[in-house]
Motif scaffolding. Structure first.
Motif, PDB file in Angstrom:
ATOM      1  N   GLY A 141      35.774 -23.436  -8.554  1.00 18.45           N
ATOM      2  CA  GLY A 141      34.242 -23.612  -8.557  1.00 18.45           C
ATOM      3  C   GLY A 141      33.668 -24.918  -8.560  1.00 18.45           C
ATOM      4  N   PHE A 142      34.229 -25.586  -6.282  1.00 21.54           N
ATOM      5  CA  PHE A 142      33.423 -26.601  -6.443  1.00 21.54           C
ATOM      6  C   PHE A 142      31.729 -27.047  -6.698  1.00 21.54           C
ATOM      7  CE2 PHE A 142      37.359 -26.126  -4.091  1.00 21.54           C
ATOM      8  CZ  PHE A 142      38.664 -27.493  -4.198  1.00 21.54           C
ATOM      9  N   TYR A 143      31.964 -27.857  -6.461  1.00 21.16           N
ATOM     10  CA  TYR A 143      30.767 -27.919  -7.186  1.00 21.16           C
ATOM     11  C   TYR A 143      29.689 -27.388  -7.974  1.00 21.16           C
ATOM     12  CZ  TYR A 143      31.494 -30.415  -2.611  1.00 21.16           C
ATOM     13  OH  TYR A 143      32.216 -31.373  -1.198  1.00 21.16           O
ATOM     14  N   GLY A 144      30.423 -26.782  -9.232  1.00 19.03           N
ATOM     15  CA  GLY A 144      30.379 -26.100  -9.796  1.00 19.03           C
ATOM     16  C   GLY A 144      29.583 -24.556  -9.493  1.00 19.03           C
ATOM     17  N   GLU A 145      29.685 -24.244  -8.671  1.00 19.64           N
ATOM     18  CA  GLU A 145      29.191 -23.132  -8.172  1.00 19.64           C
ATOM     19  C   GLU A 145      30.421 -21.937  -7.363  1.00 19.64           C
ATOM     20  OE1 GLU A 145      27.293 -23.787  -3.908  1.00 19.64           O
ATOM     21  OE2 GLU A 145      26.001 -25.871  -4.657  1.00 19.64           O
ATOM     22  N   HIS A 146      29.941 -20.878  -7.779  1.00 17.50           N
ATOM     23  CA  HIS A 146      30.610 -19.525  -7.669  1.00 17.50           C
ATOM     24  C   HIS A 146      30.160 -18.499  -6.688  1.00 17.50           C
ATOM     25  CE1 HIS A 146      33.888 -20.756  -9.445  1.00 17.50           C
ATOM     26  NE2 HIS A 146      33.264 -21.352 -11.138  1.00 17.50           N
ATOM     27  N   PRO A 147      30.084 -18.565  -5.254  1.00 22.11           N
ATOM     28  CA  PRO A 147      28.993 -17.515  -4.828  1.00 22.11           C
ATOM     29  C   PRO A 147      29.918 -16.369  -4.768  1.00 22.11           C
ATOM     30  CG  PRO A 147      30.879 -19.075  -3.141  1.00 22.11           C
ATOM     31  CD  PRO A 147      31.096 -19.405  -4.276  1.00 22.11           C
ATOM     32  N   TYR A 148      31.090 -15.871  -4.823  1.00 22.34           N
ATOM     33  CA  TYR A 148      31.767 -14.447  -4.567  1.00 22.34           C
ATOM     34  C   TYR A 148      31.848 -14.072  -6.047  1.00 22.34           C
ATOM     35  CZ  TYR A 148      31.426 -16.226   0.033  1.00 22.34           C
ATOM     36  OH  TYR A 148      31.091 -16.777   1.266  1.00 22.34           O
ATOM     37  N   GLU A 149      31.619 -12.359  -6.038  1.00 18.49           N
ATOM     38  CA  GLU A 149      32.012 -12.268  -7.454  1.00 18.49           C
ATOM     39  C   GLU A 149      33.840 -12.127  -7.757  1.00 18.49           C
ATOM     40  OE1 GLU A 149      30.431 -11.538 -10.161  1.00 18.49           O
ATOM     41  OE2 GLU A 149      28.725 -12.486  -9.552  1.00 18.49           O
ATOM     42  N   PRO A 150      34.344 -12.324  -8.791  1.00 21.09           N
ATOM     43  CA  PRO A 150      35.790 -11.609  -8.675  1.00 21.09           C
ATOM     44  C   PRO A 150      36.562 -10.757  -7.650  1.00 21.09           C
ATOM     45  CG  PRO A 150      35.051 -12.383 -11.003  1.00 21.09           C
ATOM     46  CD  PRO A 150      33.979 -11.854  -9.959  1.00 21.09           C
ATOM     47  N   ASP A 151      35.183  -9.274  -7.543  1.00 17.36           N
ATOM     48  CA  ASP A 151      35.727  -7.801  -7.540  1.00 17.36           C
ATOM     49  C   ASP A 151      35.723  -7.728  -5.760  1.00 17.36           C
ATOM     50  OD1 ASP A 151      36.442  -6.502  -9.849  1.00 17.36           O
ATOM     51  OD2 ASP A 151      34.438  -5.273  -9.266  1.00 17.36           O
ATOM     52  N   GLU A 152      34.973  -9.078  -5.490  1.00 16.58           N
ATOM     53  CA  GLU A 152      34.303  -9.548  -4.309  1.00 16.58           C
ATOM     54  C   GLU A 152      35.721 -10.623  -3.676  1.00 16.58           C
ATOM     55  OE1 GLU A 152      30.088 -10.306  -2.052  1.00 16.58           O
ATOM     56  OE2 GLU A 152      30.942 -11.412  -4.602  1.00 16.58           O
ATOM     57  N   ILE A 153      36.264 -11.505  -4.434  1.00 15.17           N
ATOM     58  CA  ILE A 153      37.269 -12.126  -3.816  1.00 15.17           C
ATOM     59  C   ILE A 153      38.935 -11.134  -3.731  1.00 15.17           C
ATOM     60  CG2 ILE A 153      38.864 -14.429  -4.903  1.00 15.17           C
ATOM     61  CD1 ILE A 153      36.190 -15.274  -5.971  1.00 15.17           C
ATOM     62  N   ARG A 154      38.654 -10.163  -4.426  1.00 17.98           N
ATOM     63  CA  ARG A 154      39.956  -9.659  -4.673  1.00 17.98           C
ATOM     64  C   ARG A 154      39.821  -8.518  -3.913  1.00 17.98           C
ATOM     65  NH1 ARG A 154      41.727  -7.706  -9.209  1.00 17.98           N
ATOM     66  NH2 ARG A 154      40.300  -8.038 -10.615  1.00 17.98           N
ATOM     67  N   GLU A 155      39.350  -8.202  -3.724  1.00 16.24           N
ATOM     68  CA  GLU A 155      39.003  -7.539  -2.218  1.00 16.24           C
ATOM     69  C   GLU A 155      39.039  -8.437  -0.772  1.00 16.24           C
ATOM     70  OE1 GLU A 155      36.089  -4.950   0.732  1.00 16.24           O
ATOM     71  OE2 GLU A 155      35.612  -4.862  -1.679  1.00 16.24           O
ATOM     72  N   ALA A 156      38.633  -9.247  -0.630  1.00 16.11           N
ATOM     73  CA  ALA A 156      39.100 -10.468   0.181  1.00 16.11           C
ATOM     74  C   ALA A 156      40.170 -10.719   0.616  1.00 16.11           C
ATOM     75  CB  ALA A 156      38.370 -11.324   0.589  1.00 16.11           C
ATOM     76  N   LEU A 157      41.097 -11.266  -0.828  1.00 20.92           N
ATOM     77  CA  LEU A 157      42.228 -11.077  -0.782  1.00 20.92           C
ATOM     78  C   LEU A 157      43.538 -10.184  -0.488  1.00 20.92           C
ATOM     79  CD1 LEU A 157      42.342 -14.210  -3.532  1.00 20.92           C
ATOM     80  CD2 LEU A 157      42.433 -14.389  -0.548  1.00 20.92           C
ATOM     81  N   ALA A 158      42.807  -8.651  -0.747  1.00 17.64           N
ATOM     82  CA  ALA A 158      43.951  -7.828  -0.627  1.00 17.64           C
ATOM     83  C   ALA A 158      44.892  -7.886  -2.419  1.00 17.64           C
ATOM     84  CB  ALA A 158      44.717  -7.098   0.443  1.00 17.64           C
TER      85      ALA A 158
END
Length: 193
Positions: A141-158
């Motif tokens: 989390g750069f700048y202390g931010e997490h703009p996406y949920e883990p499930d969104e990231i999992r889907e984007a990274l397949a």
């Protein structure tokens, strides 16, 4: 017992586990190793120079001033019977040839992802999947931010459902520790499968 030997006679030495901290250029590998290591980490950072112009992609990280040219090394003691040795990989493509040697004997890995540049982590994910080395994905989390949920990231990274996606901050020791504990949990689950 030698004066420099901290292990009393008859006490078994703790198990040593090799863990890789991997990912693309500028995702926070050096920061994570430095944040969580109980020893002063070994770093092989060098300043970025004009020789890297056109070679090192600074898109999204224009303030980056230095880069790892070999590895980062740190250590964290989990308990009386377990020590993790952390090896941070270099991120630029021109140094990826070292990953094969660094991976020898590794029990698992943390693949760091910068959601501003997720494509920088595809090669690391592919590297561990091809070698069947268990890993977790740590979303820094750069700048202390997490703009996406883990499930969104999992889907984007397949990523498969069994690969943990953990949100953390590479600057915070406790946050890095939690990612390493998540990896240990993944290693236990993998060995049970």
């Amino acid at each position: 017992m030698a004066a420099s030997d901290p292990t009393p006679a008859g006490t078994p030495a703790p198990d040593a586990v090799k863990i890789l901290i991997a990912g693309g250029f500028g995702v926070g590998k050096t920061t994570m190793v430095g944040s969580v290591s109980e020893i002063v980490p070994l770093r092989t950072e060098e300043p970025l120079t004009t020789a890297g112009l056109g070679v090192d992609d600074l898109d999204g990280i224009p303030d980056k001033q230095a880069t790892t040219v070999a590895l980062d090394f740190g250590r964290i003691t989990i308990g009386d019977d377990l020590v993790l040795y952390l090896f941070g990989t270099p991120g630029q493509q021109r140094f990826w040839f070292m990953w094969n040697d660094l991976a020898i004997g590794a029990l698992g890995a943390v693949v760091l992802v910068d959601v501003r540049r997720p494509e920088s982590s595809f090669a690391a994910i592919d590297f561990f999947e091809r070698r069947k080395i268990p890993f977790v994905v740590g979303v820094n989390g750069f700048y202390g931010e997490h703009p996406y949920e883990p499930d969104e990231i999992r889907e984007a990274l397949a990523l498969p459902e069994h690969t943990p996606v953990l949100l953390f901050d590479a600057r915070e020791r406790a946050s890095c520790r939690d990612v390493l504990i998540g990896l240990l949990d993944q290693l236990i689950a993998t060995s049970a499968r």
